[in-house]
Design a protein around this motif. Structure first.
Motif, PDB file in Angstrom:
ATOM      1  N   MET A  26     -61.174   8.143 -78.804  1.00 18.86           N
ATOM      2  CA  MET A  26     -59.801   9.097 -80.227  1.00 18.86           C
ATOM      3  C   MET A  26     -60.176   9.301 -81.280  1.00 18.86           C
ATOM      4  O   MET A  26     -61.423   9.631 -82.073  1.00 18.86           O
ATOM      5  N   SER A  27     -59.795  10.420 -81.766  1.00 15.42           N
ATOM      6  CA  SER A  27     -60.302  11.588 -82.463  1.00 15.42           C
ATOM      7  C   SER A  27     -60.299  11.010 -83.768  1.00 15.42           C
ATOM      8  O   SER A  27     -59.843  10.089 -84.212  1.00 15.42           O
ATOM      9  N   SER A  28     -61.527  11.344 -84.334  1.00 14.84           N
ATOM     10  CA  SER A  28     -61.698  10.802 -86.061  1.00 14.84           C
ATOM     11  C   SER A  28     -60.142  11.582 -87.096  1.00 14.84           C
ATOM     12  O   SER A  28     -60.064  10.704 -88.164  1.00 14.84           O
ATOM     13  N   SER A  29     -59.901  12.016 -86.704  1.00 16.40           N
ATOM     14  CA  SER A  29     -58.609  12.130 -87.517  1.00 16.40           C
ATOM     15  C   SER A  29     -56.830  12.191 -86.568  1.00 16.40           C
ATOM     16  O   SER A  29     -56.336  12.320 -85.466  1.00 16.40           O
ATOM     17  N   TYR A  30     -55.735  10.929 -87.313  1.00 12.71           N
ATOM     18  CA  TYR A  30     -54.984  11.080 -87.126  1.00 12.71           C
ATOM     19  C   TYR A  30     -54.022  11.593 -87.632  1.00 12.71           C
ATOM     20  O   TYR A  30     -53.492  11.726 -88.886  1.00 12.71           O
ATOM     21  N   THR A  31     -53.394  12.197 -86.855  1.00 14.23           N
ATOM     22  CA  THR A  31     -52.265  13.271 -87.271  1.00 14.23           C
ATOM     23  C   THR A  31     -50.710  12.356 -87.798  1.00 14.23           C
ATOM     24  O   THR A  31     -50.391  11.661 -86.576  1.00 14.23           O
ATOM     25  N   VAL A  32     -49.668  12.708 -88.222  1.00 17.42           N
ATOM     26  CA  VAL A  32     -48.592  12.716 -88.176  1.00 17.42           C
ATOM     27  C   VAL A  32     -47.660  13.606 -88.524  1.00 17.42           C
ATOM     28  O   VAL A  32     -47.731  14.299 -89.276  1.00 17.42           O
ATOM     29  N   GLN A  33     -46.542  13.536 -87.152  1.00 15.65           N
ATOM     30  CA  GLN A  33     -46.338  15.170 -87.515  1.00 15.65           C
ATOM     31  C   GLN A  33     -44.168  14.884 -87.736  1.00 15.65           C
ATOM     32  O   GLN A  33     -43.951  13.299 -86.891  1.00 15.65           O
ATOM     33  N   LEU A  34     -43.405  15.665 -88.022  1.00 17.99           N
ATOM     34  CA  LEU A  34     -41.827  14.859 -88.086  1.00 17.99           C
ATOM     35  C   LEU A  34     -40.945  15.969 -87.143  1.00 17.99           C
ATOM     36  O   LEU A  34     -41.926  16.278 -86.474  1.00 17.99           O
TER      37      LEU A  34
ATOM     38  N   VAL B 102     -54.885   9.538 -92.790  1.00 19.81           N
ATOM     39  CA  VAL B 102     -53.474  10.768 -91.465  1.00 19.81           C
ATOM     40  C   VAL B 102     -53.715  12.098 -92.297  1.00 19.81           C
ATOM     41  O   VAL B 102     -53.590  12.445 -93.861  1.00 19.81           O
ATOM     42  N   ASP B 103     -52.916  12.735 -91.217  1.00 21.54           N
ATOM     43  CA  ASP B 103     -52.538  14.608 -91.714  1.00 21.54           C
ATOM     44  C   ASP B 103     -51.674  14.626 -91.392  1.00 21.54           C
ATOM     45  O   ASP B 103     -51.092  14.139 -89.740  1.00 21.54           O
ATOM     46  N   LEU B 104     -50.902  15.012 -92.392  1.00 18.17           N
ATOM     47  CA  LEU B 104     -49.663  15.286 -92.262  1.00 18.17           C
ATOM     48  C   LEU B 104     -49.398  16.520 -91.758  1.00 18.17           C
ATOM     49  O   LEU B 104     -49.928  17.277 -91.806  1.00 18.17           O
ATOM     50  N   LEU B 105     -48.900  17.079 -90.235  1.00 16.83           N
ATOM     51  CA  LEU B 105     -48.794  18.334 -89.791  1.00 16.83           C
ATOM     52  C   LEU B 105     -47.525  18.847 -89.977  1.00 16.83           C
ATOM     53  O   LEU B 105     -46.327  18.161 -89.292  1.00 16.83           O
ATOM     54  N   GLY B 106     -47.067  20.219 -89.784  1.00 17.80           N
ATOM     55  CA  GLY B 106     -45.839  20.563 -89.423  1.00 17.80           C
ATOM     56  C   GLY B 106     -45.955  21.392 -90.630  1.00 17.80           C
ATOM     57  O   GLY B 106     -45.912  21.347 -91.806  1.00 17.80           O
ATOM     58  N   GLU B 107     -44.372  21.808 -90.306  1.00 19.21           N
ATOM     59  CA  GLU B 107     -43.277  23.507 -91.231  1.00 19.21           C
ATOM     60  C   GLU B 107     -42.294  21.906 -91.958  1.00 19.21           C
ATOM     61  O   GLU B 107     -41.296  22.079 -92.805  1.00 19.21           O
ATOM     62  N   ASN B 108     -41.807  20.684 -91.268  1.00 19.07           N
ATOM     63  CA  ASN B 108     -41.247  19.731 -91.971  1.00 19.07           C
ATOM     64  C   ASN B 108     -41.281  19.228 -93.229  1.00 19.07           C
ATOM     65  O   ASN B 108     -40.181  18.469 -93.484  1.00 19.07           O
ATOM     66  N   TRP B 109     -42.189  18.995 -93.560  1.00 19.34           N
ATOM     67  CA  TRP B 109     -43.067  17.997 -94.243  1.00 19.34           C
ATOM     68  C   TRP B 109     -42.133  18.607 -96.120  1.00 19.34           C
ATOM     69  O   TRP B 109     -42.988  19.366 -96.561  1.00 19.34           O
ATOM     70  N   SER B 110     -41.295  18.574 -96.204  1.00 22.60           N
ATOM     71  CA  SER B 110     -41.273  18.710 -97.979  1.00 22.60           C
ATOM     72  C   SER B 110     -41.714  17.552 -99.267  1.00 22.60           C
ATOM     73  O   SER B 110     -42.048  17.031 -97.897  1.00 22.60           O
ATOM     74  N   LEU B 111     -42.087  17.945 -99.587  1.00 26.98           N
ATOM     75  CA  LEU B 111     -42.536  17.472-100.828  1.00 26.98           C
ATOM     76  C   LEU B 111     -41.641  15.980-100.936  1.00 26.98           C
ATOM     77  O   LEU B 111     -42.104  15.405-100.798  1.00 26.98           O
ATOM     78  N   GLU B 112     -40.350  15.597-100.596  1.00 29.34           N
ATOM     79  CA  GLU B 112     -40.115  14.290-101.130  1.00 29.34           C
ATOM     80  C   GLU B 112     -40.421  13.999 -99.914  1.00 29.34           C
ATOM     81  O   GLU B 112     -40.363  12.696 -99.611  1.00 29.34           O
ATOM     82  N   ARG B 113     -40.403  13.674 -98.390  1.00 29.44           N
ATOM     83  CA  ARG B 113     -40.502  13.878 -97.528  1.00 29.44           C
ATOM     84  C   ARG B 113     -42.249  13.198 -96.995  1.00 29.44           C
ATOM     85  O   ARG B 113     -42.354  11.836 -97.523  1.00 29.44           O
ATOM     86  N   GLN B 114     -43.084  14.437 -97.899  1.00 31.42           N
ATOM     87  CA  GLN B 114     -44.374  13.658 -97.901  1.00 31.42           C
ATOM     88  C   GLN B 114     -44.460  12.562 -98.895  1.00 31.42           C
ATOM     89  O   GLN B 114     -45.635  11.553 -98.856  1.00 31.42           O
ATOM     90  N   TRP B 115     -44.089  12.577 -99.733  1.00 31.18           N
ATOM     91  CA  TRP B 115     -43.962  11.341-101.432  1.00 31.18           C
ATOM     92  C   TRP B 115     -43.557  10.367-100.389  1.00 31.18           C
ATOM     93  O   TRP B 115     -44.348   8.678-100.994  1.00 31.18           O
ATOM     94  N   ALA B 116     -42.539  10.523 -99.832  1.00 32.41           N
ATOM     95  CA  ALA B 116     -41.867   9.146 -99.066  1.00 32.41           C
ATOM     96  C   ALA B 116     -42.707   8.671 -97.878  1.00 32.41           C
ATOM     97  O   ALA B 116     -43.397   6.874 -98.239  1.00 32.41           O
ATOM     98  N   PHE B 117     -43.374   9.591 -97.405  1.00 34.14           N
ATOM     99  CA  PHE B 117     -44.623   8.573 -96.328  1.00 34.14           C
ATOM    100  C   PHE B 117     -45.790   8.034 -97.408  1.00 34.14           C
ATOM    101  O   PHE B 117     -45.724   7.376 -97.099  1.00 34.14           O
ATOM    102  N   HIS B 118     -46.094   8.521 -98.149  1.00 29.52           N
ATOM    103  CA  HIS B 118     -47.489   8.286 -99.608  1.00 29.52           C
ATOM    104  C   HIS B 118     -46.905   6.625 -99.760  1.00 29.52           C
ATOM    105  O   HIS B 118     -47.911   5.421-100.056  1.00 29.52           O
ATOM    106  N   LYS B 119     -45.539   6.522 -99.952  1.00 24.73           N
ATOM    107  CA  LYS B 119     -45.266   5.083-101.193  1.00 24.73           C
ATOM    108  C   LYS B 119     -44.855   4.291 -99.653  1.00 24.73           C
ATOM    109  O   LYS B 119     -45.453   2.816 -99.536  1.00 24.73           O
ATOM    110  N   GLY B 120     -44.816   5.039 -98.921  1.00 22.79           N
ATOM    111  CA  GLY B 120     -44.902   3.411 -97.735  1.00 22.79           C
ATOM    112  C   GLY B 120     -46.126   3.686 -97.089  1.00 22.79           C
ATOM    113  O   GLY B 120     -47.142   1.906 -96.692  1.00 22.79           O
ATOM    114  N   PHE B 121     -46.861   4.601 -97.079  1.00 18.21           N
ATOM    115  CA  PHE B 121     -48.605   4.611 -96.283  1.00 18.21           C
ATOM    116  C   PHE B 121     -49.690   3.810 -97.538  1.00 18.21           C
ATOM    117  O   PHE B 121     -50.863   2.749 -96.833  1.00 18.21           O
ATOM    118  N   MET B 122     -49.078   3.714 -98.733  1.00 17.45           N
ATOM    119  CA  MET B 122     -50.270   3.228 -99.724  1.00 17.45           C
ATOM    120  C   MET B 122     -50.470   1.517 -99.513  1.00 17.45           C
ATOM    121  O   MET B 122     -49.718   0.914 -99.033  1.00 17.45           O
TER     122      MET B 122
END
Length: 432
Positions: free
Chosen positions: A1-9, A61-81
């Motif tokens: 398994m890669s040391s970098s786990y990516t999350v895309q939309l 995790v690494d968030l990848l891709g162009e679809n990650w707006s600021l609000e989407r990234q912050w929503a993910f952070h709130k859930g993942f933390m």
């Protein structure tokens, strides 16, 4: 398994191996989150996906891709933390300004959550004040000046509510007045005052809580942490107006010196208050804070408190409750909350709520002698505070922060503090 786990939309449903209803699809080296047409629902699903990935044991995790707006990234952070804020989110590659905002949000949110989650043997009134001074001094440097009033000094200066609630503890009760004055001009007007309930542990006093109800009462300083976090966030975003922070800190404990049911307190404005419930202590300390804000002459006054179970019954754990008799200001607050995706709901408050806790022996009681303060308990608590708000409540907002803390993990948050509300309050400071 890669040391970098990516999350895309993605907008597609992905592999046929997954049910059509699946939002999160996982693989060895990465996951995809399916989005749809409704952005509000997308943010909820992204936050839930973050929570699921934490539950799987991921820590970075690494968030990848162009679809990650600021609000989407912050929503993910709130859930993942996780509860202890040890997980790490590497943001998607966006412009430097957006990345800076996200990192500021993460830093202040994690600090606010950690402060609320600390155990009561680590956080007591003076240590809470000192931690807030250290954080805001680190953010604002020489623009910060702090004064701590503690113990019998409170009584000497007339701060009867904080002193009465906290006098039974071995740890002195404290009022912290922290002045952020970027101009350096001592005569500069104070544009806003933030008032926070800082009950570092709440036994309920002689109206003692059950063991189960007392377990989470380290979180009863959540209002103080929330307004302090909001102030730090606003300063980092470029706040140039003078703002003062007033934290009303005490441990509500029991010994032979504790305040009792039937006691009558006389506040600096002359109002007399009969104590009918020692577990309705938050409004007693906030009353001092509001009076102090009036002495300062702040145009905008915002208080935040984990004040009533009634607010939680009304709006659940997902929303904070808002009270105000200033309709224009309340509408603005709801707008700010919507812009920053912080759920907020306005509950009733009228001038007649000031009289909804009557006493035969004093001007008012601090509650009604009924479970939860009786019907409309959250509004009645806000009405009690309205007795102490300057200018008959014009320019004043009261946040009963029901969403600030969750006893158990749920689909949206890890167990503990959420920092929900800091963005809305910070936006108020940035628009004064």
């Amino acid at each position: 398994m890669s040391s970098s786990y990516t999350v895309q939309l993605t907008e597609s449903k992905g592999s046929s191996a997954w049910k059509p209803s699946a939002i999160l699809n996982t693989a060895d080296n990465g996951a995809t989150i399916t989005t749809g047409a409704n952005e509000a629902e997308n943010l909820r699903q992204i936050q839930k996906a973050g929570r699921q990935l934490d539950n799987l044991g991921l820590k970075q995790v690494d968030l990848l891709g162009e679809n990650w707006s600021l609000e989407r990234q912050w929503a993910f952070h709130k859930g993942f933390m996780d509860t202890r804020s040890t997980n790490q989110v590497n943001w998607a590659n966006h412009d430097a300004e957006a990345l800076a905002r996200l990192q500021q949000l993460a830093d202040v949110s994690n600090w606010t959550r950690e402060l609320i989650n600390l155990p009561p043997n680590a956080i007591y009134p003076e240590s809470l004040a000192q931690r807030v001074i250290e954080k805001l001094s680190a953010v604002a440097g020489d623009a910060i000046n702090a004064t701590i009033i503690k113990g019998d000094e409170l009584l000497e200066q007339g701060w009867i509510g904080i002193h009465s609630v906290g006098r039974a503890s071995q740890k002195d009760p404290v009022m912290l007045v922290l002045d952020y004055n970027p101009s350096g001009d001592a005569s500069a007007p104070t544009a806003a005052a933030l008032v926070g309930k800082g009950i570092t542990f709440d036994s309920g006093g002689y109206s003692i809580k059950s063991s189960e109800g007392m377990l989470a009462m380290k979180c009863d300083m959540g209002g103080a942490a929330t307004v302090a976090g909001a102030m730090a966030l606003a300063i980092q975003a470029g706040l140039q107006k003078r703002v003062q922070l007033i934290l009303c800190c005490a441990e509500n404990l029991i010994d032979g010196s504790a305040y009792k049911l039937g006691d009558i307190l006389t506040y600096k404005n002359g109002l007399t208050v009969e104590i009918v419930n020692t577990d309705a202590e938050g409004r007693l300390v906030l009353a001092d804070g509001l009076l102090k804000a009036g002495e300062i002459g702040a145009e905008l006054i915002i208080d935040a408190a984990t004040l009533t179970g009634a607010a939680q019954v009304a709006v659940g754990n997902e929303y904070n409750a808002l009270f105000s008799v200033d309709d224009e200001l309340a509408t603005q607050s709801l707008q700010f909350a919507a812009e920053h995706n912080e759920l907020l709901w306005r509950l009733p408050l009228q001038n007649w709520h000031k009289k909804n806790c009557p006493s035969a022996f004093a001007d008012t009681a601090n509650s009604r002698p009924q479970k939860g303060g009786g019907a409309g308990g959250a509004s009645n608590a806000a009405g009690f505070l309205l007795n102490f708000a300057p200018r008959d409540g014009q320019g004043w907002l009261h946040f009963d922060i029901a969403a600030a803390y969750h006893n158990q993990a749920n689909a949206m948050y890890a167990a503990g503090a959420t920092a929900h509300g800091i963005r809305t309050i910070a936006q108020h400071l940035l628009t004064i």
